[in-house]
Design an enzyme around this catalytic site. Structure first.
Site, PDB file in Angstrom:
ATOM      1  N   ASP A  68       0.491 -57.871  -0.639  1.00 13.09           N
ATOM      2  CA  ASP A  68       1.496 -58.933  -0.696  1.00 13.09           C
ATOM      3  C   ASP A  68       1.619 -59.439  -2.121  1.00 13.09           C
ATOM      4  O   ASP A  68       0.673 -59.376  -2.904  1.00 13.09           O
ATOM      5  CB  ASP A  68       1.186 -60.074   0.280  1.00 13.09           C
ATOM      6  N   GLU A 127       3.647 -65.497   2.390  1.00 13.35           N
ATOM      7  CA  GLU A 127       3.364 -66.909   2.637  1.00 13.35           C
ATOM      8  C   GLU A 127       4.521 -67.609   3.341  1.00 13.35           C
ATOM      9  O   GLU A 127       4.368 -68.692   3.874  1.00 13.35           O
ATOM     10  CB  GLU A 127       3.068 -67.618   1.313  1.00 13.35           C
TER      11      GLU A 127
END
Length: 373
Positions: A68, A127
């Protein structure tokens, strides 16, 4: 090595960007990839993310590894020479480590080719608002025909050289929660002419706590937390609006819907009893991370045979949108020890960079073992 793990990590750490705004991050990643790219490497852009496929020598399947790439809306409070240069943003969840390790593994796969195809997914918006689920629906990803997938997450509480995971549930099913109340404001001296949303919201907050204790199975884990409450403008005006912000987390994906149904039932009742309008927004929703037992057992053998320390993990109520990948594909996620005094999402998080090379080694060895088992 073309990839200097420490300098790359520090360069990425300086430019944290929020979900789907990772423009500088994507460019830096492309620069690193272009420096080592060969005819065996295929790069595909998707929004601010990247898919990087390395062709295998005798491919029988395709193994994917996800990193990520987004940061968090946090003002960094470290004294690092390479601290964030973007006010209000920080790599406080270790995604700078995740990307750097992926780049290091990519270089090894290019220099020491593996049998099968390897796909590196540089995923935006982990997120929030979530990048994994929309990636799975894209033609670009589906064209890669991934068979298996795995990923890591840094663990500040674990020492360097230690990794941890477990079969089954590792991270919880999660949902954000935003509840807005609208009533009728007015002068504090005339409460009978108003519909007070400070009272409505605070009463609602207290009452919904019984949902977990009385509407969910006590054998299963469930959390309903309201972490922020706001109402009103000044001390002598009755609040016309109020807002609750919180999170729902469960070990059973079905329990999320049970809790949401009960919240909505409370809302309908409160609209009548408190003379107001209530709107609910669940924001980002993440599916739980469920590890495949076969892959975890293989990974444990890989770690221990490589001289590192394997520790059995406990499931946590934290959320990770990698769960959507594992819902669609077999695989697993593991914790990588980085020995930081401060934890994830803390403004002073400072992982030990000696874990970078260990992460690269473990991931590359895992790729090798996945292709021979």
């Amino acid at each position: 090595m073309i990839v200097d793990l420490h300098s790359v990590r520090q360069a990425l750490h300086k430019i944290p960007e929020l979900g789907f705004k990772e423009v500088k991050t994507q460019q830096l990643l492309l620069e690193q990839i272009d420096a080592m790219k060969t005819e065996r490497v295929q790069v595909t852009k998707w929004k601010t993310g990247l898919f990087v496929k390395v062709t295998g020598t005798d491919p029988q399947k395709t193994v994917a590894y996800r990193a990520d790439i987004d940061g968090l809306p946090i003002d960094e409070q470290t004294d690092l020479a390479f601290k964030s240069t973007h006010p209000g943003a920080m790599h406080a969840c270790g995604h700078d480590f995740h990307m750097t390790i992926a780049l290091g593994v990519l270089e090894k796969v290019i220099k020491a080719p593996l049998r099968d195809h390897v796909v590196f997914i540089f995923q935006p918006a982990e997120e929030g608002p979530g990048g994994a689920e929309p990636i799975l629906a894209t033609q670009e990803f589906q064209a890669l025909k991934v068979d298996e997938i795995f990923s890591l997450h840094i663990a500040p509480e674990l020492p360097v050289g230690t990794v941890s995971t477990k079969p089954g549930l590792l991270f919880a099913n999660t949902s954000e929660l935003f509840i807005d109340f609208k009533g009728k404001g007015g002068h504090a001296a005339y409460p009978h002419l108003t519909h007070d949303m400070a009272v409505a919201a605070s009463t609602f907050l207290v009452n919904v706590q019984q949902i977990v204790s009385r509407r969910t199975n006590p054998i299963e884990g469930a959390v309903l937390t309201v972490g922020k409450m706001s109402a009103g403008t000044v001390q002598n005006i009755i609040a016309e609006t109020a807002r609750l912000e919180g999170t729902i987390r469960t070990t059973d994906p079905k329990a999320i819907q049970t809790i949401k149904t009960e919240i909505e039932a409370f809302a309908r009742a409160f609209e009548i009893s408190h003379h107001c309008e209530i709107t609910i927004d669940y924001g980002s929703n993440y599916y739980g991370v469920y590890n495949d037992e076969r892959f975890v057992n293989l990974f444990k053998n890989t770690v221990e045979s490589s001289g590192y320390t394997y520790r059995e993990a406990q499931e946590a109520m934290t959320g990770e949108d990698f769960g959507y990948f594992l819902k669609a594909l077999p695989g697993f996620m593991f914790w990588l020890g980085v020995d930081s005094t401060f934890g994830l999402h803390h403004a002073k998080l400072n992982p030990n960079e000696s874990a970078l090379a260990i992460g690269v080694d473990i991931v590359y060895r895992t790729l090798q073992d996945l292709m021979t088992n």
